[in-house]
Design a protein around this motif. Structure first.
Motif, PDB file in Angstrom:
ATOM      1  N   VAL A 198       0.836  -1.195   0.000  1.00 57.78           N
ATOM      2  CA  VAL A 198       0.000   0.000   0.000  1.00 57.78           C
ATOM      3  C   VAL A 198       0.869   1.243   0.000  1.00 57.78           C
ATOM      4  CG1 VAL A 198      -1.671   1.337   1.333  1.00 57.78           C
ATOM      5  CG2 VAL A 198      -1.968  -1.108   1.078  1.00 57.78           C
ATOM      6  N   GLY A 199       1.918   1.242   0.787  1.00 57.03           N
ATOM      7  CA  GLY A 199       2.796   2.399   0.879  1.00 57.03           C
ATOM      8  C   GLY A 199       3.514   2.703  -0.419  1.00 57.03           C
ATOM      9  N   PHE A 200       3.753   1.715  -1.249  1.00 59.91           N
ATOM     10  CA  PHE A 200       4.482   1.941  -2.469  1.00 59.91           C
ATOM     11  C   PHE A 200       3.567   2.311  -3.634  1.00 59.91           C
ATOM     12  CE2 PHE A 200       7.564  -0.250   0.030  1.00 59.91           C
ATOM     13  CZ  PHE A 200       8.736   0.380  -0.326  1.00 59.91           C
ATOM     14  N   GLY A 201       2.276   2.228  -3.476  1.00 57.38           N
ATOM     15  CA  GLY A 201       1.369   2.578  -4.542  1.00 57.38           C
ATOM     16  C   GLY A 201       1.202   4.078  -4.710  1.00 57.38           C
ATOM     17  N   ALA A 202       1.623   4.859  -3.748  1.00 64.27           N
ATOM     18  CA  ALA A 202       1.410   6.295  -3.785  1.00 64.27           C
ATOM     19  C   ALA A 202       2.417   7.019  -4.658  1.00 64.27           C
ATOM     20  CB  ALA A 202       1.453   6.860  -2.368  1.00 64.27           C
ATOM     21  N   PHE A 203       3.530   6.405  -4.999  1.00 62.91           N
ATOM     22  CA  PHE A 203       4.534   7.073  -5.814  1.00 62.91           C
ATOM     23  C   PHE A 203       5.329   6.057  -6.596  1.00 62.91           C
ATOM     24  CE2 PHE A 203       6.360   6.166  -1.710  1.00 62.91           C
ATOM     25  CZ  PHE A 203       7.580   5.610  -2.031  1.00 62.91           C
TER      26      PHE A 203
ATOM     27  N   LEU B 138      -0.749  -8.789  -5.919  1.00 57.79           N
ATOM     28  CA  LEU B 138      -0.704  -7.649  -5.005  1.00 57.79           C
ATOM     29  C   LEU B 138      -0.561  -6.332  -5.774  1.00 57.79           C
ATOM     30  CD1 LEU B 138       1.590  -9.126  -2.222  1.00 57.79           C
ATOM     31  CD2 LEU B 138      -0.899  -8.824  -2.169  1.00 57.79           C
ATOM     32  N   GLN B 139       0.219  -6.357  -6.835  1.00 63.08           N
ATOM     33  CA  GLN B 139       0.369  -5.146  -7.642  1.00 63.08           C
ATOM     34  C   GLN B 139      -0.971  -4.717  -8.234  1.00 63.08           C
ATOM     35  OE1 GLN B 139       3.516  -5.759 -10.501  1.00 63.08           O
ATOM     36  NE2 GLN B 139       5.098  -5.556  -8.932  1.00 63.08           N
ATOM     37  N   SER B 140      -1.751  -5.682  -8.678  1.00 67.97           N
ATOM     38  CA  SER B 140      -3.044  -5.337  -9.277  1.00 67.97           C
ATOM     39  C   SER B 140      -4.011  -4.758  -8.251  1.00 67.97           C
ATOM     40  CB  SER B 140      -3.667  -6.552  -9.965  1.00 67.97           C
ATOM     41  OG  SER B 140      -4.041  -7.521  -9.011  1.00 67.97           O
ATOM     42  N   LEU B 141      -3.828  -5.113  -6.991  1.00 63.15           N
ATOM     43  CA  LEU B 141      -4.711  -4.603  -5.938  1.00 63.15           C
ATOM     44  C   LEU B 141      -4.251  -3.279  -5.338  1.00 63.15           C
ATOM     45  CD1 LEU B 141      -5.372  -7.923  -3.999  1.00 63.15           C
ATOM     46  CD2 LEU B 141      -7.024  -6.645  -5.371  1.00 63.15           C
ATOM     47  N   TYR B 142      -2.930  -3.050  -5.266  1.00 65.14           N
ATOM     48  CA  TYR B 142      -2.436  -1.944  -4.459  1.00 65.14           C
ATOM     49  C   TYR B 142      -1.587  -0.903  -5.174  1.00 65.14           C
ATOM     50  CZ  TYR B 142      -4.041  -4.875  -0.665  1.00 65.14           C
ATOM     51  OH  TYR B 142      -4.813  -5.634   0.167  1.00 65.14           O
ATOM     52  N   LEU B 143      -1.166  -1.137  -6.409  1.00 67.27           N
ATOM     53  CA  LEU B 143      -0.306  -0.166  -7.073  1.00 67.27           C
ATOM     54  C   LEU B 143      -1.064   0.637  -8.114  1.00 67.27           C
ATOM     55  CD1 LEU B 143       3.010  -2.158  -7.622  1.00 67.27           C
ATOM     56  CD2 LEU B 143       2.328  -0.754  -5.683  1.00 67.27           C
ATOM     57  N   ASP B 144      -0.616   1.871  -8.311  1.00 72.47           N
ATOM     58  CA  ASP B 144      -1.202   2.725  -9.344  1.00 72.47           C
ATOM     59  C   ASP B 144      -1.049   2.088 -10.720  1.00 72.47           C
ATOM     60  OD1 ASP B 144      -1.856   4.610  -7.440  1.00 72.47           O
ATOM     61  OD2 ASP B 144      -0.113   5.876  -7.841  1.00 72.47           O
ATOM     62  N   ASP B 145       0.084   1.454 -10.962  1.00 72.00           N
ATOM     63  CA  ASP B 145       0.331   0.745 -12.214  1.00 72.00           C
ATOM     64  C   ASP B 145       0.337  -0.745 -11.909  1.00 72.00           C
ATOM     65  OD1 ASP B 145       1.140  -0.382 -14.581  1.00 72.00           O
ATOM     66  OD2 ASP B 145       2.987   0.796 -14.759  1.00 72.00           O
ATOM     67  N   PRO B 146      -0.771  -1.428 -12.160  1.00 70.75           N
ATOM     68  CA  PRO B 146      -0.866  -2.847 -11.796  1.00 70.75           C
ATOM     69  C   PRO B 146       0.075  -3.748 -12.590  1.00 70.75           C
ATOM     70  CG  PRO B 146      -2.802  -2.168 -13.027  1.00 70.75           C
ATOM     71  CD  PRO B 146      -1.994  -0.930 -12.771  1.00 70.75           C
ATOM     72  N   GLU B 147       0.717  -3.222 -13.622  1.00 67.43           N
ATOM     73  CA  GLU B 147       1.657  -4.013 -14.408  1.00 67.43           C
ATOM     74  C   GLU B 147       3.088  -3.512 -14.219  1.00 67.43           C
ATOM     75  OE1 GLU B 147       0.194  -4.100 -18.408  1.00 67.43           O
ATOM     76  OE2 GLU B 147      -1.763  -4.828 -17.789  1.00 67.43           O
TER      77      GLU B 147
ATOM     78  N   ILE C  35      20.501 -13.181   5.179  1.00 69.68           N
ATOM     79  CA  ILE C  35      19.715 -12.658   4.073  1.00 69.68           C
ATOM     80  C   ILE C  35      18.635 -11.748   4.632  1.00 69.68           C
ATOM     81  CG2 ILE C  35      20.167 -14.590   2.520  1.00 69.68           C
ATOM     82  CD1 ILE C  35      17.314 -15.579   3.148  1.00 69.68           C
ATOM     83  N   VAL C  36      18.320 -10.698   3.865  1.00 71.82           N
ATOM     84  CA  VAL C  36      17.257  -9.772   4.230  1.00 71.82           C
ATOM     85  C   VAL C  36      16.512  -9.378   2.960  1.00 71.82           C
ATOM     86  CG1 VAL C  36      18.431  -8.841   6.256  1.00 71.82           C
ATOM     87  CG2 VAL C  36      18.722  -7.721   4.065  1.00 71.82           C
ATOM     88  N   SER C  37      15.320  -8.879   3.141  1.00 71.31           N
ATOM     89  CA  SER C  37      14.490  -8.452   2.025  1.00 71.31           C
ATOM     90  C   SER C  37      14.184  -6.972   2.133  1.00 71.31           C
ATOM     91  CB  SER C  37      13.171  -9.238   2.049  1.00 71.31           C
ATOM     92  OG  SER C  37      12.303  -8.761   1.054  1.00 71.31           O
ATOM     93  N   CYS C  38      14.078  -6.321   1.002  1.00 71.73           N
ATOM     94  CA  CYS C  38      13.656  -4.923   1.005  1.00 71.73           C
ATOM     95  C   CYS C  38      12.188  -4.864   1.430  1.00 71.73           C
ATOM     96  CB  CYS C  38      13.857  -4.299  -0.370  1.00 71.73           C
ATOM     97  SG  CYS C  38      12.576  -4.710  -1.562  1.00 71.73           S
ATOM     98  N   PRO C  39      11.690  -3.697   1.813  1.00 70.31           N
ATOM     99  CA  PRO C  39      10.326  -3.608   2.341  1.00 70.31           C
ATOM    100  C   PRO C  39       9.213  -3.541   1.294  1.00 70.31           C
ATOM    101  CG  PRO C  39      11.402  -1.491   2.507  1.00 70.31           C
ATOM    102  CD  PRO C  39      12.437  -2.461   2.001  1.00 70.31           C
ATOM    103  N   ASP C  40       9.527  -3.649   0.011  1.00 66.91           N
ATOM    104  CA  ASP C  40       8.491  -3.588  -1.024  1.00 66.91           C
ATOM    105  C   ASP C  40       7.790  -4.932  -1.113  1.00 66.91           C
ATOM    106  OD1 ASP C  40       6.923  -3.468  -3.320  1.00 66.91           O
ATOM    107  OD2 ASP C  40       8.373  -2.248  -4.406  1.00 66.91           O
ATOM    108  N   GLY C  41       6.581  -5.001  -0.606  1.00 70.53           N
ATOM    109  CA  GLY C  41       5.861  -6.264  -0.538  1.00 70.53           C
ATOM    110  C   GLY C  41       5.391  -6.822  -1.860  1.00 70.53           C
ATOM    111  N   SER C  42       5.288  -6.011  -2.903  1.00 70.26           N
ATOM    112  CA  SER C  42       4.807  -6.536  -4.170  1.00 70.26           C
ATOM    113  C   SER C  42       5.931  -6.935  -5.114  1.00 70.26           C
ATOM    114  CB  SER C  42       3.889  -5.527  -4.869  1.00 70.26           C
ATOM    115  OG  SER C  42       4.627  -4.454  -5.403  1.00 70.26           O
TER     116      SER C  42
END
Length: 132
Positions: free
Chosen positions: A8-13, A46-55, A114-121
């Motif tokens: 959700v946080g990454f869909g704004a920009f 998740l991208q299709s549900l939460y990002l401005d650009d679902p692709e 190992i660690v992951s970045c915070p971008d869930g999609s």
């Protein structure tokens, strides 16, 4: 749920690597280490549900196999995703301060994790090797 909230946080920009700026917010690497991109994922549902650009697709800031060597006290390099940098610095700090506690799973080697970045999609998975 955590993946959805992170998305959700990454869909704004939107940002591309050319727009990313170095961060001087006090997040400096606490010791010398090597960081490698070992995996990248893309959760189109998740991208299709939460990002401005679902692709939007995979993260465009990194490539599998990329490797960096950072020295103690280094700040986020130009072009490096500042959100991923913050996660890397925090992970290294935690590994140095408490190698046997506070981690959700015990690393195979005390000086590697190992660690992951915070971008869930479209998370990027990093391997950190401490050069102690």
């Amino acid at each position: 749920m955590a993946l959805a909230l992170g998305s959700v946080g990454f869909g704004a920009f939107k940002m591309n690597s050319a727009e990313m700026m170095p961060v001087s917010d006090g997040h400096v690497m606490p010791c010398a280490c090597s960081v490698s991109v070992i995996s990248m994922e893309c959760h189109e549902d998740l991208q299709s549900l939460y990002l401005d650009d679902p692709e939007e697709g995979m993260c465009k800031a990194f490539r599998i196999g990329e490797r960096w060597h950072f020295g103690k006290g280094e700040q986020c390099p130009h072009g490096f995703c500042h959100k991923a940098w913050k996660v890397l610095v925090i992970a290294v700090s935690e590994l140095l301060s408490s190698p046997d506690t506070g981690l959700c799973c015990k690393p195979l080697l005390k000086e590697s994790m190992i660690v992951s970045c915070p971008d869930g999609s479209r998370p990027v998975i990093f391997r950190i090797d401490i050069n102690a």
